[in-house]
Design a protein around this motif. Structure first.
Motif, PDB file in Angstrom:
ATOM      1  N   ALA A 218      -1.703   3.201  -7.569  1.00 45.32           N
ATOM      2  CA  ALA A 218      -1.585   2.127  -7.956  1.00 45.32           C
ATOM      3  C   ALA A 218      -1.508   2.304  -9.562  1.00 45.32           C
ATOM      4  N   ALA A 232       8.807  -1.519  -6.154  1.00 46.00           N
ATOM      5  CA  ALA A 232       7.654  -0.966  -5.048  1.00 46.00           C
ATOM      6  C   ALA A 232       8.041  -1.927  -3.686  1.00 46.00           C
ATOM      7  N   ALA A 233       8.290  -1.023  -2.708  1.00 41.21           N
ATOM      8  CA  ALA A 233       8.526  -1.521  -1.465  1.00 41.21           C
ATOM      9  C   ALA A 233       7.516  -1.566  -0.448  1.00 41.21           C
ATOM     10  N   SER A 234       7.642  -1.483   0.822  1.00 39.36           N
ATOM     11  CA  SER A 234       6.504  -1.597   1.570  1.00 39.36           C
ATOM     12  C   SER A 234       5.752  -0.481   1.789  1.00 39.36           C
ATOM     13  N   SER A 235       6.295   0.566   1.459  1.00 33.88           N
ATOM     14  CA  SER A 235       5.541   2.023   1.542  1.00 33.88           C
ATOM     15  C   SER A 235       4.458   1.794   0.406  1.00 33.88           C
ATOM     16  N   PHE A 236       4.800   1.474  -0.505  1.00 27.90           N
ATOM     17  CA  PHE A 236       3.693   1.448  -1.532  1.00 27.90           C
ATOM     18  C   PHE A 236       2.852   0.314  -1.511  1.00 27.90           C
ATOM     19  N   ARG A 237       3.234  -0.997  -0.861  1.00 28.66           N
ATOM     20  CA  ARG A 237       2.558  -1.932  -0.658  1.00 28.66           C
ATOM     21  C   ARG A 237       1.365  -1.476   0.448  1.00 28.66           C
ATOM     22  N   ASP A 238       1.620  -0.785   1.453  1.00 24.76           N
ATOM     23  CA  ASP A 238       0.696  -0.462   2.302  1.00 24.76           C
ATOM     24  C   ASP A 238      -0.175   0.569   2.026  1.00 24.76           C
ATOM     25  N   ALA A 239       0.178   1.650   1.114  1.00 22.36           N
ATOM     26  CA  ALA A 239      -0.473   2.662   0.709  1.00 22.36           C
ATOM     27  C   ALA A 239      -1.549   2.114  -0.314  1.00 22.36           C
ATOM     28  N   THR A 240      -1.498   1.061  -1.157  1.00 23.79           N
ATOM     29  CA  THR A 240      -2.151   0.696  -2.160  1.00 23.79           C
ATOM     30  C   THR A 240      -3.090  -0.559  -1.765  1.00 23.79           C
ATOM     31  N   ARG A 241      -2.854  -1.129  -0.431  1.00 21.82           N
ATOM     32  CA  ARG A 241      -3.547  -2.115   0.130  1.00 21.82           C
ATOM     33  C   ARG A 241      -5.011  -2.172  -0.298  1.00 21.82           C
ATOM     34  N   VAL A 242      -5.771  -1.210  -0.094  1.00 23.60           N
ATOM     35  CA  VAL A 242      -7.059  -0.955  -0.275  1.00 23.60           C
ATOM     36  C   VAL A 242      -7.491  -0.719  -1.823  1.00 23.60           C
ATOM     37  N   ALA A 243      -6.651  -0.784  -2.664  1.00 22.05           N
ATOM     38  CA  ALA A 243      -7.136  -0.956  -4.153  1.00 22.05           C
ATOM     39  C   ALA A 243      -7.277  -2.265  -4.455  1.00 22.05           C
TER      40      ALA A 243
ATOM     41  N   VAL B 206       6.734   4.789  -7.378  1.00 29.53           N
ATOM     42  CA  VAL B 206       6.041   3.958  -6.268  1.00 29.53           C
ATOM     43  C   VAL B 206       6.593   4.333  -4.926  1.00 29.53           C
ATOM     44  N   THR B 210       4.234   7.917  -3.321  1.00 31.88           N
ATOM     45  CA  THR B 210       3.580   7.368  -2.163  1.00 31.88           C
ATOM     46  C   THR B 210       3.826   8.613  -0.849  1.00 31.88           C
ATOM     47  N   ALA B 239      -2.030   3.929   4.824  1.00 32.10           N
ATOM     48  CA  ALA B 239      -1.791   4.691   3.948  1.00 32.10           C
ATOM     49  C   ALA B 239      -1.007   6.068   4.235  1.00 32.10           C
ATOM     50  N   ARG B 241       1.266   5.991   6.899  1.00 30.11           N
ATOM     51  CA  ARG B 241       2.365   5.561   7.756  1.00 30.11           C
ATOM     52  C   ARG B 241       3.762   6.488   7.372  1.00 30.11           C
ATOM     53  N   ARG B 297      -3.439  -2.978  -8.873  1.00 27.13           N
ATOM     54  CA  ARG B 297      -2.978  -3.703  -7.560  1.00 27.13           C
ATOM     55  C   ARG B 297      -2.764  -5.085  -7.526  1.00 27.13           C
ATOM     56  N   TYR B 300       0.581  -5.480  -9.274  1.00 21.84           N
ATOM     57  CA  TYR B 300       1.560  -5.513  -8.295  1.00 21.84           C
ATOM     58  C   TYR B 300       1.622  -6.740  -7.294  1.00 21.84           C
TER      59      TYR B 300
END
Lengths: 345, 345
Positions: A218, A232-243, B206, B210, B239, B241, B297, B300
């Motif tokens: 992030a 930033a697309a869904s791969s970034f969104r999912d990978a940084t969710r827990v941030a 991003v 990732t 993370a 996927r 985050r 974003y």
């Protein structure tokens, strides 16, 4: 069951136990939560000594539903007001907790627990029935061979455990262990046994490291400015969710599991340094990391089921605690990450 | 429109254009795909020279729907059989593509495109209508000021671009640019303008980063053995996927964007080394990284909308290409990651 602390985990547990018809009562420090839970018909109180005295009277299992920093106060109160109850907890690190428990002389009646469920929200308002359905609930096994439950620091004992004290010596601890497992099963969780140290090493790799990498990703993206964030697309969104997790919670996890996380982080940094070197050299490619990562993800998917939902494909082992050879089975279950069920002896 | 290559992106584009009533025809190398698409009523062929001759005749925009390694053959064919058509592509790196385009002497009629849509699947069977709805579609702007479209390597030209050649000189390129944007808008995408170099730097942070982090996380978890994989929960699942992506695709992205990815990776490694040092020292905490990651985050999320869906909050700028001051507006849009729309001149 006596649940101390009615946040997301403790509160949801009180809901599920009550819904399952299992006698359960709770305590919370905040009067607002006590009022809110009482208004919904739950048996809760704001008086800790009285709640623990009742637990002792009714031989309840005491579930510590508070975060690590609040554990010392709770353990002191349990030692004083509930001198014989079994005890468990719900925090995401187990070694640090076992050390605390040992400090309060409670090791012989403590079994660590880690229900791997949760959402980004917290507090009684976030509690919900069914939170633990199909979730993994790790139950610690330090103490199963009769060793001090603080054996966390004593190294790995796979070999010698089977030759430990006679089962009779561990019967009080085993009784607590069975109750913790029965409780987890009653709320729909999948119980996986592990010694605290093994648990902490594993969650350092799959959970705490995931958090650290999400934070770093992030920050690096943000350092690229507005265009980066727009792309930033869904791969970034999912990978940084827990941030997006509350920083205090992330720190509590990571800083209470420093050694295991450093080991995992070192391995990751080495992999990234290797990829960096290969990328900087036009004669090299990054097939090594990419193929290994792909293989690893496929192994994870094979275990978790591609959806990662409750359709897990992990092995399942039935145990008869205390019978000959059961410790070997228990360690075997840990080594293959198996879910367990208990048979009556 | 003439779509060369009917994989996930090219094939879905042909579906959407046809559904929108925009005349579109396609070519694919594999006879199976040509048959399958024809059977569904699409206007496709397996004859590349004939398809390109038709594109030239009908003044179609040629969309290169093939991956980077297949681009040289396609560009050679376009140069030979469609000597005046506008050209665009759909790959995830833009600098490498601009260099290739320059090598074939096609810079004056090429506009790079990067539709940020996709799934784990590929090929005609994976194509679907609506794939681009609300997706970002980056359209390159190298050439807008009249400079050679291979200006990727010429450094940043924010300042001097506004004083470039008279608009009339870039009119042929601008005409292609407008057509690419109109096409992206017709299939429901959000167009974001960027010079190739800026695009590549942003997606290194991003997207490509990732992927690399997901591979490293998956490998590190796997090195922890079966228990680690059994304890992996939704944070790990999300993370890692993209570590399930076909390795060849990951390598193609990363290895065609080495410089920008090395820069991003260096920043990430520095952050991780810092966290590692802090974790190894009981007197230190990791609040620095965790707070910064959380803030990043949130920024974003503020831009993407918490769901990361089409409800994006990015700025929107309307442009009149070729009018005085429009290049400044274009660079401003790039700098803030704005979506753009075109007004008639």
């Amino acid at each position: 069951m006596c649940v101390l602390g009615l946040g997301l985990i403790g509160g949801s547990l009180l809901r599920d136990l009550t819904a399952a018809g299992i006698p359960a009562f709770g305590w919370n420090r905040s009067p607002e939560t006590v009022t809110a839970a009482s208004d919904e018909g739950y048996d809760v109180s704001g008086d800790l000594p009285a709640t623990l005295a009742r637990a002792e009277r009714e031989d309840a299992l005491v579930v510590l539903g508070v975060p690590v920093p609040a554990l010392p106060d709770m353990l002191a109160a349990v030692a004083r007001h509930a001198p014989s109850c079994g005890i468990t907890d719900v925090t995401s690190v187990k070694g640090e907790v076992l050390r605390l428990v040992g400090r309060y002389g409670l090791s012989g009646r403590f079994v660590g627990g880690h229900p791997m469920a949760g959402t980004a929200d917290s507090g009684w308002d976030a509690t919900t029935e069914g939170l633990f359905r199909d979730a993994v609930w790790v139950v610690t096994t330090d103490g199963a061979a009769g060793e001090d439950a603080t054996g966390y620091t004593a190294g790995e004992s796979t070999g010698e455990s089977a030759g430990g004290p006679a089962p009779a010596d561990v019967e009080p601890w085993l009784r607590v262990w069975r109750r913790v497992i029965d409780m987890a099963v009653a709320v729909g969780a999948a119980v996986i046994p592990a010694r605290a140290r093994k648990h902490d090493k594993a969650v350092a790799r799959v959970s705490h490291l995931t958090h650290v990498l999400a934070e770093a990703l992030a920050v690096t993206a943000d350092q690229g400015g507005a265009l980066s964030l727009s792309l930033a697309a869904s791969s970034f969104r999912d990978a940084t969710r827990v941030a997006g997790t509350e920083p205090g919670l992330v720190r509590a996890m990571c800083e209470n599991n420093r050694d295991a996380l450093v080991t995992a982080l070192d391995e990751t940094i080495e992999l990234l340094n290797g990829a960096r070197r290969d990328l900087a050299d036009p004669d090299h490619d990054i097939s090594g990391l990419v193929e290994a990562g792909h293989d690893a993800r496929l192994r994870y998917e094979a275990r978790a089921g591609r959806s990662g939902s409750g359709q897990a494909n992990r092995p399942f082992i039935l145990l008869r605690p205390g019978t000959p050879g059961w410790l070997d089975q228990l360690h075997y279950a840990e080594s293959i990450g198996a879910q367990i069920g208990l048979l009556e002896v």
